[in-house]
Design an enzyme around this catalytic site. Structure first.
Site, PDB file in Angstrom:
ATOM      1  N   GLY A  24     -98.253   2.585  63.056  1.00 33.33           N
ATOM      2  CA  GLY A  24     -98.268   2.498  64.514  1.00 33.33           C
ATOM      3  C   GLY A  24     -97.300   3.543  65.054  1.00 33.33           C
ATOM      4  O   GLY A  24     -96.350   3.927  64.367  1.00 33.33           O
ATOM      5  N   GLY A  36     -99.607   0.388  60.049  1.00 34.97           N
ATOM      6  CA  GLY A  36    -100.753   0.232  60.940  1.00 34.97           C
ATOM      7  C   GLY A  36    -102.026   0.892  60.433  1.00 34.97           C
ATOM      8  O   GLY A  36    -103.128   0.457  60.764  1.00 34.97           O
ATOM      9  N   GLU A  83     -91.858  -0.652  56.779  1.00 33.08           N
ATOM     10  CA  GLU A  83     -91.241  -1.107  58.035  1.00 33.08           C
ATOM     11  C   GLU A  83     -89.817  -1.656  57.919  1.00 33.08           C
ATOM     12  O   GLU A  83     -89.072  -1.624  58.898  1.00 33.08           O
ATOM     13  CB  GLU A  83     -92.129  -2.165  58.713  1.00 33.08           C
ATOM     14  CG  GLU A  83     -93.463  -1.622  59.222  1.00 33.08           C
ATOM     15  CD  GLU A  83     -94.593  -1.678  58.199  1.00 33.08           C
ATOM     16  OE1 GLU A  83     -94.330  -1.867  56.994  1.00 33.08           O
ATOM     17  OE2 GLU A  83     -95.761  -1.529  58.614  1.00 33.08           O
ATOM     18  N   ASP A 112     -96.611  -5.783  59.177  1.00 35.02           N
ATOM     19  CA  ASP A 112     -97.427  -6.594  60.088  1.00 35.02           C
ATOM     20  C   ASP A 112     -98.920  -6.300  59.856  1.00 35.02           C
ATOM     21  O   ASP A 112     -99.318  -6.204  58.703  1.00 35.02           O
ATOM     22  CB  ASP A 112     -96.976  -6.366  61.541  1.00 35.02           C
ATOM     23  CG  ASP A 112     -97.144  -4.909  61.974  1.00 35.02           C
ATOM     24  OD1 ASP A 112     -97.265  -4.023  61.107  1.00 35.02           O
ATOM     25  OD2 ASP A 112     -97.164  -4.657  63.201  1.00 35.02           O
TER      26      ASP A 112
HETATM   27  C1  QUE Z   1     -91.198   3.077  58.660  1.00 36.13           C
HETATM   28  C2  QUE Z   1     -92.282   2.944  59.497  1.00 36.13           C
HETATM   29  C3  QUE Z   1     -92.944   4.061  60.002  1.00 36.13           C
HETATM   30  C4  QUE Z   1     -92.480   5.323  59.637  1.00 36.13           C
HETATM   31  C5  QUE Z   1     -91.386   5.460  58.779  1.00 36.13           C
HETATM   32  C6  QUE Z   1     -90.751   4.325  58.313  1.00 36.13           C
HETATM   33  C7  QUE Z   1     -94.076   3.973  60.891  1.00 36.13           C
HETATM   34  C8  QUE Z   1     -94.613   5.198  61.405  1.00 36.13           C
HETATM   35  C9  QUE Z   1     -94.072   6.428  61.008  1.00 36.13           C
HETATM   36  C10 QUE Z   1     -94.476   7.699  61.535  1.00 36.13           C
HETATM   37  C11 QUE Z   1     -94.502   8.819  60.704  1.00 36.13           C
HETATM   38  C12 QUE Z   1     -94.832  10.063  61.200  1.00 36.13           C
HETATM   39  C13 QUE Z   1     -95.115  10.221  62.540  1.00 36.13           C
HETATM   40  C14 QUE Z   1     -95.064   9.111  63.379  1.00 36.13           C
HETATM   41  C15 QUE Z   1     -94.747   7.878  62.870  1.00 36.13           C
HETATM   42  O1  QUE Z   1     -93.055   6.467  60.111  1.00 36.13           O
HETATM   43  O2  QUE Z   1     -94.553   2.861  61.222  1.00 36.13           O
HETATM   44  O3  QUE Z   1     -95.333   9.287  64.686  1.00 36.13           O
HETATM   45  O4  QUE Z   1     -95.406  11.453  63.055  1.00 36.13           O
HETATM   46  O5  QUE Z   1     -95.652   5.149  62.260  1.00 36.13           O
HETATM   47  O6  QUE Z   1     -89.685   4.441  57.471  1.00 36.13           O
HETATM   48  O7  QUE Z   1     -92.722   1.719  59.853  1.00 36.13           O
END
Ligand code: QUE
Length: 336
Positions: free
Chosen positions: A64, A111, A134, A142
């Site tokens: 997400g 997600g 997460e 989740d």
């Molecule tokens: C834990 C997470 C997420 C994460 C890193 C974590 C997560 C998530 C992203 C993410 C990665 C690259 C992106 C971005 C989001 O990293 O849920 O927008 O460009 O979406 O350690 O839960």
């Protein structure tokens, strides 16, 4: 025009492309809304017989878009609205009545797993990487994790959920998170067969490589159940190198996230997916307003210094009363 998610109809197949490659296709509110509407249309469209979903660029979907949730703090209702709609979408996919195939040719986390795991076919390639990361950002696994990961053999699901361990395509197949393997170079052929005939072919063979995870399956099974205090005790007592590494990893993660995740899995054992999603939504609406979530996202995803300060700072400071209060029913139901 928003093109962060693209839909196409080809032959009798509905195609979905997650299209924010620079953000590893992280799922945001707008994509979720569009996805939900389109899938609902296709559900009732007799010309559409099957669905194919993939990510553009190197990722399937990194999770997400938690960065926008963090940025919305105190400004909008996004933390509630996004998760509400995301879990509704997860359930729509579970209840979807036509074949639904996901191509995991890259990263699939959090997600992103929720967009695929309820479909009937999930293709791993040599580029697949799966994780539920997460607890590193003060959140918890989740999108129904308490349902589908609590049911995986040998307690591997709680191990993955607490540690955020990134697993390879062979491990994904072993745990039945992925249903088939196809070399990346054969994916185009597979897509074309599926789009035109609904066939999942060609499928390649894999050699089972040496997996640290599978080599330690007995220890994981004995250790990863019950509450977080017991799990930490077992890790501390063991002389295995694997236990020491795992313990050091957990010490860096959010203590309240770890406690909540272990409790979530205990509660999920006899619940349906619908009940698990309801429970996770209630929990999410406590967790995302804690300082740990804001500090975790800021440190790991915004500042990228990977050094969040957790409060409480260790599980020793957490009480059962605090854990139980996270599971109170206190906000709207998803009404799935
Ligand atoms: C834990 C997470 C997420 C994460 C890193 C974590 C997560 C998530 C992203 C993410 C990665 C690259 C992106 C971005 C989001 O990293 O849920 O927008 O460009 O979406 O350690 O839960």
């Amino acid at each position: 025009m928003n093109n962060s998610i693209i839909f196409e109809e080809k032959s009798e197949c509905g195609l979905i492309y997650l299209n924010k490659p620079k953000a590893l296709n992280a799922l945001d509110l707008e994509m979720t809304d569009l996805f939900y509407k389109k899938l609902n249309d296709w559900k009732n469209n007799i010309k559409i017989k099957r669905i194919l979903i993939q990510g553009n660029g190197r990722a399937f979907c990194a999770g997400g878009d938690v960065k926008s949730l963090f940025l919305s703090s105190g400004v909008s209702n996004l933390k509630k609205e996004f998760l509400f709609k995301e879990y509704k979408l997860n359930y729509l996919i579970d209840q979807f009545n036509k074949p639904y195939l996901s191509i995991w040719d890259g990263i699939v986390m959090g997600g992103g797993v929720g967009l695929s795991i309820y479909g009937n076919v999930r293709i791993a390639t040599e580029n697949s990487k799966f994780a539920m990361p997460e607890t590193a950002i003060g959140f918890f696994p989740d999108v129904g994790s308490s349902y589908f990961l609590s049911r995986i053999k040998n307690n591997f699901g709680l191990y993955l959920s607490l540690t955020g361990k990134v697993i390879s395509f062979t491990e994904m197949l072993y745990l039945e998170l992925a249903t088939h393997f196809c070399k990346s170079s054969n994916i185009e052929k597979l897509q074309s067969n599926y789009i035109h005939d609904g066939l999942v072919y060609p499928i390649d063979k894999i050699n089972n490589d040496n997996s640290e995870l599978i080599n330690n399956k007995n220890f994981i099974e004995e250790t990863f159940h019950g509450d977080i205090f017991n799990i930490f005790e077992k890790l501390k007592k063991s002389n295995l190198e694997f236990a020491k590494i795992t313990y050091q990893n957990l010490l860096k993660r959010c203590p309240m996230s770890l406690a909540a995740t272990a409790e979530l899995f205990k509660k999920a054992k006899n619940l349906t997916l619908k009940e698990c999603l309801e429970m996770e939504f209630q929990l999410s609406q406590k967790i995302v307003y804690r300082d740990d979530f804001n500090n975790g996202v800021e440190s790991v995803l915004v500042m990228k210094n990977n050094n969040p300060l957790w409060k409480p700072i260790s599980i020793e400071e957490i009480t059962y009363e605090q854990i139980n209060s996270l599971f109170e029913i206190h906000t709207d139901k998803l009404n799935l």
